[in-house]
Design a protein around this motif. Structure first.
Motif, PDB file in Angstrom:
ATOM      1  N   SER B  10      38.751  38.078  40.586  1.00 21.36           N
ATOM      2  CA  SER B  10      37.850  38.862  41.408  1.00 21.36           C
ATOM      3  C   SER B  10      36.696  39.749  40.424  1.00 21.36           C
ATOM      4  N   VAL B  11      36.711  39.565  39.178  1.00 22.53           N
ATOM      5  CA  VAL B  11      36.243  40.623  38.250  1.00 22.53           C
ATOM      6  C   VAL B  11      35.348  39.782  37.280  1.00 22.53           C
ATOM      7  N   PHE B  12      34.096  40.013  37.081  1.00 21.14           N
ATOM      8  CA  PHE B  12      33.370  39.321  36.147  1.00 21.14           C
ATOM      9  C   PHE B  12      32.800  40.316  35.189  1.00 21.14           C
ATOM     10  N   THR B  13      32.444  40.059  34.020  1.00 20.62           N
ATOM     11  CA  THR B  13      31.823  40.839  32.763  1.00 20.62           C
ATOM     12  C   THR B  13      30.456  40.368  32.368  1.00 20.62           C
ATOM     13  N   TYR B  14      29.683  41.347  32.094  1.00 20.61           N
ATOM     14  CA  TYR B  14      28.416  41.131  31.368  1.00 20.61           C
ATOM     15  C   TYR B  14      28.000  41.830  30.402  1.00 20.61           C
ATOM     16  N   GLY B  15      27.805  41.132  29.409  1.00 18.21           N
ATOM     17  CA  GLY B  15      27.247  42.217  28.183  1.00 18.21           C
ATOM     18  C   GLY B  15      25.862  41.469  27.576  1.00 18.21           C
ATOM     19  N   ARG B 226      43.265  34.732  38.364  1.00 18.91           N
ATOM     20  CA  ARG B 226      43.230  36.201  37.660  1.00 18.91           C
ATOM     21  C   ARG B 226      43.670  36.482  36.401  1.00 18.91           C
ATOM     22  N   LYS B 227      42.776  37.193  35.639  1.00 19.26           N
ATOM     23  CA  LYS B 227      43.076  37.286  33.969  1.00 19.26           C
ATOM     24  C   LYS B 227      43.615  38.592  33.794  1.00 19.26           C
ATOM     25  N   GLN B 228      44.573  38.667  32.858  1.00 23.57           N
ATOM     26  CA  GLN B 228      44.934  39.963  32.515  1.00 23.57           C
ATOM     27  C   GLN B 228      43.775  40.642  31.876  1.00 23.57           C
ATOM     28  N   PRO B 229      43.453  42.014  31.523  1.00 30.66           N
ATOM     29  CA  PRO B 229      42.211  42.538  31.128  1.00 30.66           C
ATOM     30  C   PRO B 229      42.267  41.791  29.592  1.00 30.66           C
ATOM     31  N   GLY B 230      43.229  41.612  28.761  1.00 29.39           N
ATOM     32  CA  GLY B 230      43.210  41.168  27.201  1.00 29.39           C
ATOM     33  C   GLY B 230      42.705  39.820  27.024  1.00 29.39           C
ATOM     34  N   ARG B 232      40.581  38.285  29.230  1.00 32.48           N
ATOM     35  CA  ARG B 232      39.158  37.992  29.505  1.00 32.48           C
ATOM     36  C   ARG B 232      38.330  37.490  28.230  1.00 32.48           C
ATOM     37  N   PRO B 240      27.370  36.294  39.588  1.00 33.98           N
ATOM     38  CA  PRO B 240      26.047  36.567  40.461  1.00 33.98           C
ATOM     39  C   PRO B 240      24.942  36.982  39.051  1.00 33.98           C
ATOM     40  N   ILE B 241      25.325  37.462  38.276  1.00 33.22           N
ATOM     41  CA  ILE B 241      24.223  38.106  37.013  1.00 33.22           C
ATOM     42  C   ILE B 241      23.935  36.748  36.274  1.00 33.22           C
TER      43      ILE B 241
END
Lengths: 431, 431
Positions: B10-15, B226-230, B232, B240-241
């Motif tokens: 449910s989480v995505f990251t953007y850098g 679903r991933k664990q934070p480490g 990712r 969406p981005i």
């Protein structure tokens, strides 16, 4: 276009925090802080947000990754010089910290920016406050990492480089503005807005919409005279990147805004609103906002006895998003002639079902869409309903004119008569 | 959709790096470096780019802001372990530096990432190279600021967190991958691509297009467990981005690509291509790429005697963008069934004039658009024209399968038979 620079600007800048978005993101902050090198962090929030339980949950999550976390409910809703100094003193007493986390709306995030600045760079608050109120000192080094966790879908403070404050003795709203104030990471977890009352969703949503619409219609970066590198400001006018964020934010609002107000438990709508808020923040955090936001300062600041639904009832207030929205229809009727095609494009994004029926010279289309929306979501019918009359307009104009930093991105040059007209026509928005 | 995770992500990251874009931006880098706290910087480039004069012009500009600057033409086109070690040794001999600037294509930018890493964090190259080839060590602290100044519109290296290299003794292409390798600032100045020959514009443009199309069609982030934070990774699948950047990049390419190849002096087209490259980089730098990029590694790596126009003629080569493009039509015919609507949406973005005529189940539309484009801009007619035959396909499949990091974002699970079919059908693309 009303601008014809002799040597037009050809360069624009774009800055943004790193982003982690989605349900569950707020539980992983300890991992992100560890990657940023933090060992002991301060979680800054306000008393209202503290009572939701989220700040303590976030702090517990951080501790689960082996990082010490202290929670301060030191943020004042609408920060003042006094509230920021108190927050800094409390943080200094409990420090040192090598990382900061803000959990809350714009007030908590801005308070955390000030605390981070003063604990990382030393000195006193007024050293950093914008001239002429303060000394306008720039931080001499990078600040400790700041993770912003917005709980209100709207403010965009997680993306911006400014901390807004009221200086009580001078009765003036000013700020601290430096690129180093931008949070390192924004963690947007739609679960944190689940408890937001409908009235807050409506006002905060109008703030999102105006962020998007004002940056979309902002004076284009190419319309300015070319800047020297040291003259560049974070708000550089509309540009291809801010346009993209604004457009996408408006499309999300068209889909989700009414639903999110009507049914706060609609997870898809809440997710879309959180995304719309983030996108609008990434847009206006670079392009800037203009007339409706400038007007919002005196509209909120001179409130006498308005008590909106969904907000704490102990003090009179016009919530920021509501204050922004109240003059938006008339502001965009006035800005229409700066770029009719752009105003109609925004109307099509906000009301895609009706886009075909409009004439290309109809300045009333966009204001009509905004007024219909405001009626549907329960916003007040103009400045009259929040307690202002014709005799207040001159005072409000004075207050708006003080926001020259914002008015500088208006797509038409704006003077007192223009503002007087916009504010007067905003006393009542519909019959 | 072919994926059904038990516990969906449910989480995505953007850098992304901070960005300064536009004609003139490359003259201001000294100002930006000063703001980043640098006093003595190394400008990394390669011999070919050095001969354009831009690296020295950039270095002179930096000195004009009171910062010492040294220029090394230490980047090898397609970096190797040997070339990176040599670049690091030369930098250590001339150091210390508290900032780095890369002027060039992906090779120069990736070389600067490695030099920054090893001068900032110590140790040897193989300490940091991805396992199993190297020890996969993560940098223990933030690196010195790196400003990336791309001179090739395409690579996206200014946005990514990876340094790609060939390990010569093992004949394997691998990389160093860590979020701290992402440049602090990308300075995209379209003037630096003015001298790019048509053949380079065509190949690099296909790289941009495939960045956009591959991230647009990449496996959605919600399709993973679903991933664990480490766990990712920077390449988290389409989201969406990244979708927004990819779409916008495709629209710019539809407008400008053929013009930029036909007339390299068309400033508007060149500006649009530079923006398209930046946007695609910001998209794929977060979503990831898949089959065409995986195939590009062996296609470029096993070249025998192809010498493309517009490139140095001393060594045989299949330029990266060309290598990516050659299997793109067949790859997207094969991925079509993962999400037909998305493939047709891409076709409409790339060929907006003809969007109405297509059936919703036509897998040939997008490949047809790509083939027409490749013919128009002078790309080779398939793998056959760059020297490969049916007897090479098995070897190419082996090479592609080694790129599991990329194939992990394919929207369909991909095995040797799938790649064999795609590569075989790519031997000749049109009659």
């Amino acid at each position: 276009m009303t601008w014809s620079p002799a040597n037009p600007e050809s360069v624009f800048t774009y800055g943004a925090p790193q982003l982690k978005f989605g349900a569950g993101a707020a539980d992983e902050i300890g991992h992100d802080l560890a990657a940023l090198g933090a060992h002991r962090v301060l979680v800054v929030t306000d008393a209202g947000v503290l009572s939701t339980g989220w700040p303590d949950r976030v702090a517990d999550g951080i501790r689960g990754f082996g990082i010490d976390a202290v929670v301060h409910d030191s943020a004042h809703v609408e920060p003042t010089d006094a509230s920021l100094v108190a927050a800094v003193e409390r943080a200094r007493a409990d420090g040192p910290f090598d990382g900061f986390v803000a959990v809350g709306g714009g007030s908590a995030i801005d308070t955390a920016k000030a605390v981070d600045l003063l604990l990382s760079d030393g000195g006193e608050l007024m050293d950093y406050v914008n001239v002429p109120v303060g000394a306008g000192r720039a931080p001499s080094r990078p600040l400790a990492p700041l993770v912003a966790v917005p709980t209100t879908t709207g403010t965009g403070a997680e993306s911006t480089t400014i901390c807004v404050l009221d200086v009580l003795s001078l009765k003036v709203k000013t700020g601290i503005s430096h690129v180093r104030l931008r949070p390192s990471l924004a963690v947007v977890d739609p679960r944190l807005t689940a408890t937001q009352p409908a009235g807050v969703t409506a006002s905060a949503g109008m703030d999102i919409l105006c962020h998007a619409l004002e940056s979309w219609t902002a004076r284009p970066f190419t319309s300015y005279e070319r800047k020297q590198p040291g003259e560049r400001v974070p708000y550089c006018g509309s540009n291809p990147i801010s346009d993209m964020w604004s457009e996408r934010s408006m499309s999300l609002l068209a889909k989700a805004f009414r639903t999110a107000v009507r049914d706060g438990s609609d997870e898809a709508a809440r997710g879309d609103m959180a995304l719309a808020a983030t996108f609008a923040g990434l847009g206006f955090g670079n392009a800037g906002v203009h007339v409706p936001h400038a007007n919002a300062y005196p509209i909120a600041g001179r409130v006498r006895d308005f008590h909106p639904e969904g907000y704490p009832q102990d003090e009179p207030m016009v919530p920021h998003g509501m204050a922004v929205a109240l003059t938006a229809p008339e502001a965009f009727r006035w800005t229409f002639e700066s770029d009719p095609a752009r105003h109609l494009a925004a109307a099509r994004l906000l009301d895609p079902a009706h886009g075909a029926r409009w004439d290309s010279d109809d300045r009333d289309v966009l204001p009509g869409i905004l007024v219909d929306l405001m009626r549907d979501i329960g916003l007040p019918n103009g400045l009259g309903e929040v307690g202002y009359g014709e005799h207040d307009v001159a005072d409000l104009v004075d207050g708006s004119l003080k926001q020259q930093r914002l008015l500088a991105t208006s797509p038409r040059e704006v003077g007192p008569d223009d503002l007087h007209g916009i504010l007067t026509r905003s006393l009542q928005l519909w019959d």
